[in-house]
Design a protein around this motif. Structure first.
Motif, short mmCIF file in Angstrom:
data_model
loop_
_atom_site.label_atom_id
_atom_site.label_comp_id
_atom_site.label_asym_id
_atom_site.label_seq_id
_atom_site.Cartn_x
_atom_site.Cartn_y
_atom_site.Cartn_z
N GLY A 1 0.82 -1.20 0.00
CA GLY A 1 0.00 0.00 0.00
C GLY A 1 0.86 1.26 0.00
O GLY A 1 1.88 1.32 0.68
N ALA A 2 0.43 2.24 -0.76
CA ALA A 2 1.17 3.51 -0.85
C ALA A 2 0.21 4.67 -0.68
O ALA A 2 -1.00 4.53 -0.93
CB ALA A 2 1.90 3.61 -2.18
N GLU A 3 0.74 5.80 -0.26
CA GLU A 3 -0.08 6.99 -0.05
C GLU A 3 0.57 8.20 -0.71
O GLU A 3 1.80 8.35 -0.69
CB GLU A 3 -0.27 7.26 1.44
N VAL A 4 -0.26 9.03 -1.29
CA VAL A 4 0.17 10.31 -1.87
C VAL A 4 -0.62 11.40 -1.17
O VAL A 4 -1.86 11.35 -1.14
CB VAL A 4 -0.07 10.36 -3.39
N SER A 5 0.06 12.35 -0.60
CA SER A 5 -0.64 13.41 0.13
C SER A 5 0.00 14.76 -0.19
O SER A 5 1.15 14.84 -0.65
CB SER A 5 -0.60 13.16 1.64
N VAL A 6 -0.76 15.81 0.05
CA VAL A 6 -0.27 17.18 -0.14
C VAL A 6 0.28 17.67 1.19
O VAL A 6 -0.45 17.76 2.18
CB VAL A 6 -1.39 18.11 -0.64
N ASP A 7 1.57 17.98 1.20
CA ASP A 7 2.19 18.47 2.43
C ASP A 7 1.84 19.92 2.72
O ASP A 7 1.55 20.29 3.86
CB ASP A 7 3.72 18.32 2.33
N SER A 8 1.89 20.74 1.68
CA SER A 8 1.61 22.16 1.89
C SER A 8 1.17 22.82 0.59
O SER A 8 1.56 22.40 -0.50
CB SER A 8 2.86 22.88 2.44
N ILE A 9 0.34 23.84 0.73
CA ILE A 9 -0.06 24.69 -0.39
C ILE A 9 0.07 26.13 0.09
O ILE A 9 -0.53 26.52 1.09
CB ILE A 9 -1.52 24.43 -0.83
#
Length: 389
Positions: free
Chosen positions: A130-138
């Motif tokens: 399983g892998a995850e992609v997330s937004v750290d900062s905008i």
């Protein structure tokens, strides 16, 4: 640092306009100063508008991929005004089994579409699980580069499953023999008519010499050791119990590419051994922790192995409190083999496993672990099994 430089440059321009008005032309200096101040006000207003009026969401091009496949993370920006936005800086984070397609996960752009815009970020699946992609900062930066504002509400993280491979390792006789010796057989009356070549239908009575290709589950190891050659049962109903597998994937203190590589080899190594056992006629039970609970899969043929492969695509390392199997898997007296991704830096996790597990232990060859118990094996990147002594 860049913002400070821009602010110093702006103040220098403002000071220059004041100096121009004082030394050369008052009206010209004032005009330039007013233009600079208006530009600053406009830039700040557009910064506030962009920050409050742009909604951002994220999605992936697929939710299950093969190792080595490319995928795309798509960021959608829904803009509620017609003017171009200020600069938008987005930084992504991914689990170590995914890498950025161009080596970078930070992007800066301006949203120019009338109703919004989108960007596609190339990614690549490099390790299974399983892998995850997330937004750290905008963050939004004004046109002059003087001030910035961060977005507090970030898009939900996206999950993707990366299929492990089922390595074709051929028949590794040493490990197969070790595993099959742990599986119980009814060896009573083994001396009777040992070399007959006809089936009698009476379990445990008829034997012949081993021929390459015979299922190893029908080898009578006790009789073979007495005769100093492999002897195969001719009965169709051999009393045996399944091999039990347990998958142990503790969370590393420093989850990084190395720890995920250990997990990758551990998962695919277990599938390689299952494949060898299937080809030799054995059935197995496979215990693993996924989606917050322990599950057990019965592996009897290629179809069930492929189903397990697809299920393991979503497995991830889990915390120590979830490492203990929540159902009794030793009660049937079956042989057990545990594949663990523990390394030499995870002595506490390994000690806990040793205290609560009896059977064969398989570790990754590069884990840095030595022989801490008698029945212990390593699996290499090439999925070759070797006994630790």
């Amino acid at each position: 640092m860049e913002t400070v430089k821009n602010l110093i440059s702006f103040l220098a321009c403002l000071a220059l306009s004041v100096g121009l008005g004082y030394m050369i032309s008052g009206s010209g200096g004032i005009f330039i100063a007013v233009l600079l101040i208006m530009a600053l006000i406009t830039s700040l207003l557009m910064l506030a508008l962009s920050h409050t009026s742009i909604d951002i969401s994220m999605g992936l091009s697929g939710n299950i991929v093969n190792k080595g496949d490319k995928l795309t993370a798509r960021l959608d920006f829904n803009k509620k005004f017609f003017f171009p936005s200020t600069f938008i800086e987005v930084t992504l984070s991914v689990t170590p089994n995914i890498e950025g397609g161009d080596g970078s996960l930070a992007y800066r752009f301006i949203c120019t579409g009338l109703r919004g815009d989108s960007i596609e970020i190339p990614l690549k699946a490099i390790l299974c699980g399983g892998a995850e992609v997330s937004v750290d900062s905008i963050s939004f930066t004004d046109y002059l580069g003087l001030f910035s504002m961060k977005k507090k509400t970030l898009p939900e993280k996206c999950k993707v499953k990366i299929l492990p491979r089922i390595p074709d390792t051929g028949s590794q006789n040493e490990v197969l023999r070790s595993v099959s010796q742990n599986i119980s057989f009814d060896d009573s009356d083994e001396e009777s008519n040992e070399t007959s070549s006809a089936l009698t239908g009476v379990p445990g009575y008829e034997h012949r010499s081993y021929v390459p290709g015979d299922p190893l589950k029908r080898v009578n190891w006790k009789l073979s050791s007495k005769k100093d050659q492999l002897m195969v049962r001719l009965d169709e109903k051999v009393t045996s119990s399944s091999q039990i597998f347990r998958m142990d994937l503790p969370t590393s203190p420093t989850p990084d590419l190395i720890s995920y590589t250990m997990m990758d080899i551990t998962i695919e190594g277990s599938l390689a051994m299952l494949s060898m056992l299937i080809r030799s006629g054995y059935e197995s039970e496979y215990n693993y922790f996924i989606d917050g609970k322990w599950e057990m899969a019965e592996i009897a043929d290629e179809a069930s192995l492929i189903q397990l492969q697809e299920r393991l695509a979503g497995i991830m390392p889990y915390p120590d409190e979830n490492r203990m199997v929540d159902h009794e898997i030793n009660e049937k007296g079956k042989a057990m083999i545990c594949f663990t991704s523990c390394t030499g830096q995870m002595t506490a996790q390994l000690t806990e496993l040793m205290e609560n597990f009896e059977g064969t232990l398989v570790v990754v060859k590069e884990s840095g672990l030595g022989a801490v118990r008698n029945d212990m094996w390593t699996v290499s990147r090439e999925f070759e099994f070797e006994k630790l002594t």
